[in-house]
Design a protein around this motif. Structure first.
Motif, PDB file in Angstrom:
ATOM      1  N   GLY A  33      14.493  -2.424 -33.775  1.00  0.00           N
ATOM      2  CA  GLY A  33      15.146  -1.262 -34.377  1.00  0.00           C
ATOM      3  C   GLY A  33      16.405  -0.836 -33.657  1.00  0.00           C
ATOM      4  O   GLY A  33      17.119   0.048 -34.129  1.00  0.00           O
ATOM      5  N   HIS A  34      16.674  -1.423 -32.515  1.00  0.00           N
ATOM      6  CA  HIS A  34      17.814  -1.005 -31.692  1.00  0.00           C
ATOM      7  C   HIS A  34      19.127  -1.444 -32.327  1.00  0.00           C
ATOM      8  O   HIS A  34      19.225  -2.558 -32.844  1.00  0.00           O
ATOM      9  N   PRO A  35      20.163  -0.569 -32.301  1.00  0.00           N
ATOM     10  CA  PRO A  35      21.445  -0.959 -32.934  1.00  0.00           C
ATOM     11  C   PRO A  35      22.092  -2.195 -32.291  1.00  0.00           C
ATOM     12  O   PRO A  35      22.861  -2.890 -32.945  1.00  0.00           O
ATOM     13  N   ASP A  36      21.790  -2.489 -31.014  1.00  0.00           N
ATOM     14  CA  ASP A  36      22.406  -3.650 -30.362  1.00  0.00           C
ATOM     15  C   ASP A  36      21.505  -4.881 -30.394  1.00  0.00           C
ATOM     16  O   ASP A  36      21.764  -5.857 -29.680  1.00  0.00           O
ATOM     17  N   ALA A  37      20.474  -4.851 -31.230  1.00  0.00           N
ATOM     18  CA  ALA A  37      19.564  -6.004 -31.273  1.00  0.00           C
ATOM     19  C   ALA A  37      20.259  -7.203 -31.927  1.00  0.00           C
ATOM     20  O   ALA A  37      21.089  -7.040 -32.818  1.00  0.00           O
TER      21      ALA A  37
END
Lengths: 143, 111
Positions: free
Chosen positions: A90-94
């Motif tokens: 779910g992380h934006p930088d994934a």
């Protein structure tokens, strides 16, 4: 050989330890930083110390035989080890697989280094005040 | 200027301040990789009739850390306070020497 140059040596030690502490605090603050201007996660920084001659033009004129060596930061090295990958889809930088690159920083290690820098700083302060007392004693001879 | 004792005291204080300077640089370099503890052989420097700059040498027998540094902060802080105390004793002695000369001058003026 003047006691005043011993104060400069102590001051160089204080400056070096303070700069090291600043880098360590920066590492701790950025332990979870995933974005940097250079791209990718933050990378750990560490200072490399090097002994140098403390030269002031005034002192060096009188003081040629005994070189007290101070300390300076010769280099700041950036950690090149692979970042730590954590699975956080779910992380934006994934990335495409759902992994996020986090800095490879062990806060405990940096904390211990920070304590060592603080102790080193204190030791230099103690050295300066001991030398200052000696200078004061010499001045008191005039009274 | 004064007499033999004062000259010796002056040399003693000179050597103490040289040593204190080395101790300070050892402390400053306590985290410098590859730095070796420096000191002077106080006794032989004091006994040598020649004045001038003392001979600086590396201290043997101290344990090395992994980065090739052998500064022991315990040793340096002991030397730091020892030098300061010795210097204080010497300066008090020298001051009483000077005081005696000053008294002699003042008594001479009084009559």
């Amino acid at each position: 050989m003047s006691l005043f140059s011993a104060i400069s040596v102590g001051a160089s030690g204080m400056a070096a330890q303070r700069a090291r502490a600043e880098l360590l605090v920066e590492n701790l603050a950025n332990a979870e930083t995933t974005r940097t201007p250079d791209g990718g996660p933050y990378r750990r920084k560490d200072a490399v110390f090097e002994s140098t001659d403390i030269s002031s033009p005034f002192a060096s004129f009188f003081d040629t035989q005994l070189h007290g060596s101070g300390v300076a930061i010769s280099d700041i090295v950036t950690d090149t080890s692979d970042p730590e990958r954590r699975y956080m889809p779910g992380h934006p930088d994934a990335d495409a697989d759902g992994y996020v690159a986090f800095p490879h920083i062990n806060p405990a290690e940096d904390m211990v280094d920070l304590m060592s820098a603080a102790r080193g700083y204190e030791a230099n302060v103690a050295a300066i005040s001991a030398v200052k007392d000696m200078i004061q004693k010499s001045i008191d001879l005039l009274h | 200027m004064l007499d033999g004792v004062a000259t010796q005291l002056e040399r003693y204080m000179d050597l103490l301040s040289a040593r204190q300077k080395l101790v300070t640089s050892n402390i400053a370099n306590a985290d410098t990789p590859g730095y070796q503890t420096q000191d002077i052989d106080f006794q032989s420097e004091f006994q040598s009739a020649l004045g001038g700059a003392p001979h600086v040498m590396e201290v043997q027998g101290l344990p090395f850390k992994n980065d090739g540094n052998n500064v022991s902060l315990d040793r340096e802080s002991r030397l730091l306070s020892e030098n300061a105390l010795r210097f204080s004793v010497a300066s008090n002695l020298l001051r009483s020497e000077i005081q005696q000369v000053r008294t002699a001058i003042k008594e001479g003026q009084g009559s």
